[in-house]
Enzyme design. Sequence first.
Site, PDB file in Angstrom:
ATOM      1  N   ASP A 253       0.834  -1.218   0.039  1.00  0.00           N
ATOM      2  CA  ASP A 253      -0.044   0.072   0.008  1.00  0.00           C
ATOM      3  C   ASP A 253       0.764   1.264  -0.062  1.00  0.00           C
ATOM      4  OD1 ASP A 253      -2.249   1.540   0.152  1.00  0.00           O
ATOM      5  OD2 ASP A 253      -2.243   1.425   2.253  1.00  0.00           O
TER       6      ASP A 253
ATOM      7  N   GLU B 287       2.295  -1.535  13.863  1.00  0.00           N
ATOM      8  CA  GLU B 287       1.417  -0.856  13.532  1.00  0.00           C
ATOM      9  C   GLU B 287       0.007  -0.719  14.020  1.00  0.00           C
ATOM     10  OE1 GLU B 287       0.914  -1.386   9.148  1.00  0.00           O
ATOM     11  OE2 GLU B 287       2.945  -1.830   8.759  1.00  0.00           O
TER      12      GLU B 287
ATOM     13  N   GLU C  50       4.207  -8.018   6.995  1.00  0.00           N
ATOM     14  CA  GLU C  50       2.931  -8.727   6.759  1.00  0.00           C
ATOM     15  C   GLU C  50       3.059  -9.530   5.554  1.00  0.00           C
ATOM     16  OE1 GLU C  50      -0.161  -5.684   6.132  1.00  0.00           O
ATOM     17  OE2 GLU C  50      -0.091  -4.885   8.220  1.00  0.00           O
TER      18      GLU C  50
END
Length: 648
Positions: A202, A535, A446
């Site tokens: 992202d 996060e 991730e």
Amino acid sequence: MDLLAGVVCLVLAWSPGLALEGGMLYPRESPSRELKDLGGLWSFRADWSERRDAGFVQRWYKQPLRQTGPVIDMPVPASFNEITQDPNLRKYIGWVWYEKEVLPPARWLLNEARTRVVLRIGSAHYYSIVWVNGVQVTEHEGGHLPFEAEISSLLQPAQPCRITIAVNNTLTPHTLPPGTIQYFNDESMYPKGYFVQNTRFDFFNYAGIHRPVILYTTPSAYIDDITVTTDLAENIGLVQYLLSIRGSPHYSLALTLRNRDGAVVATGNGSAGELKVRNPNLWWPYLMNEQPGYLYYLEVTLSAMMNGEVSEDKYIQPVGFRTVEVTRTQFLINGKPFYFHGVNKHEDADIRGKGLDWSLIVKDFNLLRWLGANSFRTSHYPYAEEIMELCDAYGIVVIDECPGVGMKDSANFGNKSLQHHLIVMEELIRRDKNRPSVVMWSVANEPASELAPAAYYFKTVIAHTKAMDPTRPVTYVSNANYARDQGAPYVDVICVNNYFSWYHDPGHLEVIQLQLNSEFENWYKTHQKPIIQSEYGADAVAGIHSDPPLMFTEEYQAAVLKQYHTIFDQKRKEYVIGELIWNFADFMTEQATFRVMGNKKGIFTRQRQPKSAAFLLKERYWKVANESGFLTSKHNVSFPQSQTFKCT
């Protein structure tokens, strides 16, 4: 268009061995070394041919780029995407070509000087091939890390040196980060030859030459690499050193360690050994000491016999005395518990993209100081060496992350990906191994770590990382279920990302504390390792307000943070050792229906103006530092001035 993939595959098939050759010392001037910065305007041309291979077919590197077709000016360092008004260049995928003509100083080319001239590229995204005067000198796979080549034999006195760099930003399932190329063959809906680059991360896939390009010199016999590690034995500071020398088998080495004021505190000789310093000033993180980021300077002097004459090379290596240790519940720096209260960042800004910008760098460090942040993670790739230099000098603790982001498919966990991942970790450790600010390596963000192949994959990557650097803990950042994460048994610290009441139960602030508490308890009971909330956060469009708080308002972002902080305050008394907000500043992403001109989870706007959450976090971080005993009584801790110690 299929040939685009063929050309990329052909180039990406090149792969160096797992054991890297040579060092990658940060270029520093000394009496024996000079630097010439090649930043500024370069000639630039994107290869718009259908197969993106015209530059190779027509051998653009064999002649001045302007003779091959239209060129434009392109700043270096900078991403090329947002420099022009051409929307097609902004989203361009394929080969672009850079060129600059340089006139090296005449003294570098004197035969009696016996000078090596090295071309160094700080970072180019993603795959690079470099020619000098039409001769290929090197190629490199991967963005975010430096590469270089000696070019002495290609230089002629009083003749310009033409440097050509071809850069390809195509991502494949086996690159880091990975990606795929998708072709659309229905010509009733898409133009002929239409394709797009798909990614699973992202942030915007900025491309170009992102960091400084320089020429630097060394003598023909030179200091190739330095490895230093530090330890403490009661009141004695220990510096173990290992030096690599190239160019002559006949040499001697003298080492001098100086403190910040230039006073000599230890001396040594030989290519390996140990220096001892009584009562050293330790390298402390920001807000843990009135002198954070204290550095010593190791001056290495090489004297080598070359053709019956003595040649000398000098290099200065900053050294910080600090130790790192992880227990089941704590992260210790110099034997004292350290709590990460910091941020995640991106190398991202208007116009320049990921291009290095000193004004922005200094502004960001001043904002970190104002915020009371003591740490950040290099999400999701290694940051510029210039940034790392300031972390060392200012006492900002770094979790150093490789570009292992977007690994969401089983194809990303095969042997080809693994081989490249190991090389990337070697390159990263080779670059940053001596930095006291780097306290932990992160090998991924991730990934699909619940997949079966992830167990062997991360066991191998982490073991390889530890073999290269046994002095630092290793982690990766997970958003997988605690019970299904295949790589968690191999990390030293659990790093977890979650976005309760945002991506999960959006709009429901009341679930955060319950869900976060359960998340922490489950991870800790399963793995018995300290945890960092690596996060958390929520998007907020600056200037949008509502009461009661609604999603995308500044009030909602602040409310999410407050709910998280309640649980952090409970769990940091047990096994939670840090909290890193996502994100320090808004940043650009690919266009999507859930993104409005990028990701808005920053506590600062992309232009570095604070949102309400910044003031909330500022109050919290200074309070946490005070409660942890980090602050001095007068709260007068400030960044020291970054220093460049001069060789004599």
